[in-house]
Design an enzyme around this catalytic site. Structure first.
Site, PDB file in Angstrom:
ATOM      1  CD  GLN A   1      -2.847   1.015   2.431  1.00 41.35           C
ATOM      2  OE1 GLN A   1      -3.804   0.242   2.362  1.00 41.35           O
ATOM      3  NE2 GLN A   1      -2.610   1.730   3.507  1.00 41.35           N
TER       4      GLN A   1
ATOM      5  CD  GLU B   1      -2.161   7.938   3.143  1.00 37.96           C
ATOM      6  OE1 GLU B   1      -0.943   7.726   3.295  1.00 37.96           O
ATOM      7  OE2 GLU B   1      -3.022   7.449   3.882  1.00 37.96           O
TER       8      GLU B   1
ATOM      9  CG  ASP C   1       0.513   0.337   5.615  1.00 42.15           C
ATOM     10  OD1 ASP C   1       0.395  -0.858   5.959  1.00 42.15           O
ATOM     11  OD2 ASP C   1      -0.400   1.173   5.746  1.00 42.15           O
TER      12      ASP C   1
ATOM     13  CD  GLU D   1       1.141   1.146   8.711  1.00 43.22           C
ATOM     14  OE1 GLU D   1       2.028   1.994   8.446  1.00 43.22           O
ATOM     15  OE2 GLU D   1      -0.066   1.407   8.636  1.00 43.22           O
TER      16      GLU D   1
ATOM     17  CG  ASP E   1      -3.047   0.890  10.322  1.00 41.10           C
ATOM     18  OD1 ASP E   1      -3.906   1.276  11.117  1.00 41.10           O
ATOM     19  OD2 ASP E   1      -3.090   1.182   9.100  1.00 41.10           O
TER      20      ASP E   1
ATOM     21  CE  LYS F   1      -4.252   4.707   9.922  1.00 39.59           C
ATOM     22  NZ  LYS F   1      -4.636   3.502   9.130  1.00 39.59           N
TER      23      LYS F   1
ATOM     24  NE  ARG G   1      -7.481   5.959   8.874  1.00 42.78           N
ATOM     25  CZ  ARG G   1      -8.205   4.932   9.312  1.00 42.78           C
ATOM     26  NH1 ARG G   1      -8.761   4.991  10.518  1.00 42.78           N
ATOM     27  NH2 ARG G   1      -8.356   3.836   8.596  1.00 42.78           N
ATOM     28  CB  SER G   2      -6.227   7.123   2.672  1.00 44.00           C
ATOM     29  OG  SER G   2      -7.378   6.433   3.084  1.00 44.00           O
TER      30      SER G   2
ATOM     31  CE  LYS H   1       1.362   5.245   6.623  1.00 40.97           C
ATOM     32  NZ  LYS H   1       0.647   3.969   6.806  1.00 40.97           N
TER      33      LYS H   1
HETATM   34  P1  PGA Z   1      -6.253   4.332   5.610  1.00 40.21           P
HETATM   35  O1  PGA Z   1      -4.746   4.122   5.274  1.00 40.21           O
HETATM   36  O2  PGA Z   1      -6.418   5.683   6.202  1.00 40.21           O
HETATM   37  O3  PGA Z   1      -6.918   4.177   4.269  1.00 40.21           O
HETATM   38  O4  PGA Z   1      -6.632   3.239   6.578  1.00 40.21           O
HETATM   39  C1  PGA Z   1      -3.685   4.511   6.068  1.00 40.21           C
HETATM   40  C2  PGA Z   1      -2.873   3.330   6.526  1.00 40.21           C
HETATM   41  O5  PGA Z   1      -3.210   2.159   6.240  1.00 40.21           O
HETATM   42  O6  PGA Z   1      -1.899   3.519   7.236  1.00 40.21           O
HETATM   43 ZN    ZN Z   2      -1.701   1.068   7.482  1.00 39.92          ZN
END
Ligand code: PGA
Ligand code: ZN
Length: 422
Positions: free
Chosen positions: A165, A207, A244, A285, A312, A337, A366-367, A388
């Site tokens: 990712q 992102e 990640d 991650e 995560d 988060k 977050r994304s 991050k």
């Molecule tokens: P997400 O991605 O905000 O889409 O969950 C961020 C991550 O996985 O670290």
């Molecule tokens: Zn993640």
């Protein structure tokens, strides 16, 4: 602390153009503050419930119900009351919601209120937000978090052209501006590499990471190394990597479907160890899937000398999951988060559990993000080792980097030491 005069809310749009929630907190002495909340795409299944409308508008992603919950139930229950501590307000919200995952009021509504109250409380005390966060966590401000910055993307944040990712750069400079200057050069040389190698201006992911059609996962790593070198930096000295894997996204029926391979957990661990030995990766991650509890301890045993084992989706900022991971020796770093759990107080429990076990903490965006920059204040106040945020493009990301620069100027603090041991 003066009494609450009113909580209200507005539906706004996030960086993917989807609705999210902005809450306003007014105190009886005239002080008011607002905060908006982010939203994930590759979410963990144990995350608190983000309330979305059932109506067709915005592909059923509307937040009118969550907004209404703030304007009605939450406001009715909180107005005229006095909360001296963040934890009192958050406990009240948790009780008002009454579910284990905030599915009644919605974690998006609850977090927006928790955060707007934090800002109003800080303003009432004439404190900057990061100092307020430091006080509620009982932390001494000793350093700024080290940015880990998206370079390349795949998985759910891009078109799934490669399954990893996020591939992030971790520059080793000791100031935020130094880190960003380095990240800018590497990002520019990566953009040029994409144009030369893939014959196109690479698409950017949610992102802001570059997302060209990499031929293989190794190709993605090699392109990152090349970009670092052609920017004039030394991989493994000036710039390290963080990954990640977000492996829950390709874990089906107990197997990892990693591009054209189908791997069992042992084979997946060998694969991950091979990447760690070939490339200068200091943080891994979600190397394994969130349900693959039985194999996380083995993953940790095999790579903990070189690299952080960061959870995560595996941990979901959830104190119960973190406790279990500590007991089973399954990780040594928490990705935090706040909207995975829903209130500042519960996220603080998660932070303290991790820190008290000697874990490192990466505080993460977050994304789907907004231009709000409370994340930077949170990462400083809670003394995150890493932060991050995303790439160094896109204003919803830059709002946080720019806030870190302001805090750096105001405090004169340097960045935390690099996480690795080797
Ligand atoms: P997400 O991605 O905000 O889409 O969950 C961020 C991550 O996985 O670290
Ligand atoms: Zn993640």
């Amino acid at each position: 602390m003066p009494k609450i005069k009113k909580f209200s809310a507005l539906e706004i749009l996030d960086s993917r153009g989807r609705p999210t929630v902005k809450a306003y907190c007014e105190l009886e002495n005239g002080i008011s503050a607002a905060a908006s909340v982010p939203s994930g795409a590759s979410t963990g299944s144990a995350e608190a419930h983000e309330l979305r409308d059932e109506e067709e508008r915005f592909n059923k992603m509307g937040c009118q119900k969550a907004v209404k919950h703030i304007n009605q139930e939450i406001n009715q229950s909180l107005r005229g009351r006095e909360f001296n501590y963040q934890s009192d307000l958050d406990q009240h919200l948790i009780q008002l919601d009454g579910t284990h995952n905030k599915s009644n009021l919605g974690a998006n509504a609850v977090l927006a209120v928790s955060m707007a109250f934090a800002r109003a409380n800080a303003a009432n005390n004439h404190q900057s937000l990061y100092r307020y966060f430091a006080i509620i966590a009982g932390s001494d401000l000793q350093y700024l978090p080290r940015p880990t910055i998206n370079l390349f993307s795949g998985g759910k944040h891009a078109g799934g052209q490669v399954q990893i990712q996020d591939l992030l750069m971790v520059p080793t400079q000791d100031s935020t501006m130094g880190v960003l200057e380095c990240a800018y050069s590497v990002y520019q040389s990566a953009a040029k590499l994409c144009l030369d190698r893939y014959g196109m201006r690479a698409l950017t992911a949610d992102e802001g990471g570059l997302a060209p059609p990499f031929n293989t996962i190794d190709g993605m790593f090699e392109n990152a190394i090349e970009s670092i070198e052609s920017a004039g930096y030394v991989p493994g000295k000036d710039v390290f990597l963080a990954v990640d894997v977000a492996s829950s996204q390709f874990y089906k029926n107990g197997k990892y479907h990693l591009n054209d391979q189908i791997l069992n957990s042992d084979e997946m661990i060998s694969n991950l160890s091979e990447w760690i030995s070939k490339y200068p990766i200091i943080s891994l991650e979600d190397g394994l899937a969130e349900e693959d509890w039985g194999h996380w301890p083995m993953l940790k045993q095999s790579i903990q000398e070189q690299c952080l084992i960061l959870g995560d989706d595996f941990l979901c900022t959830n104190p119960e999951r973190i406790k279990k991971a500590i007991e089973t020796d399954s990780a040594n770093a928490l990705l935090l988060k706040v909207n995975q759990i829903g209130t500042l107080t519960e996220a603080l429990d998660a932070l303290q559990l991790a820190k008290n076990s000697g874990w490192q903490v990466t505080i993460s965006a977050r994304s789907g993000e907004t231009e709000d920059h409370w994340l930077a204040d949170l990462a400083v106040g809670w003394q995150g080792d890493q932060i991050k945020i995303g790439s160094i493009t896109q204003s919803e990301r830059l709002a946080k980097y720019n806030r870190l620069l302001e805090i750096e100027q105001e405090t004169g603090l340097g960045i935390s030491k690099l996480a690795i041991k080797n």
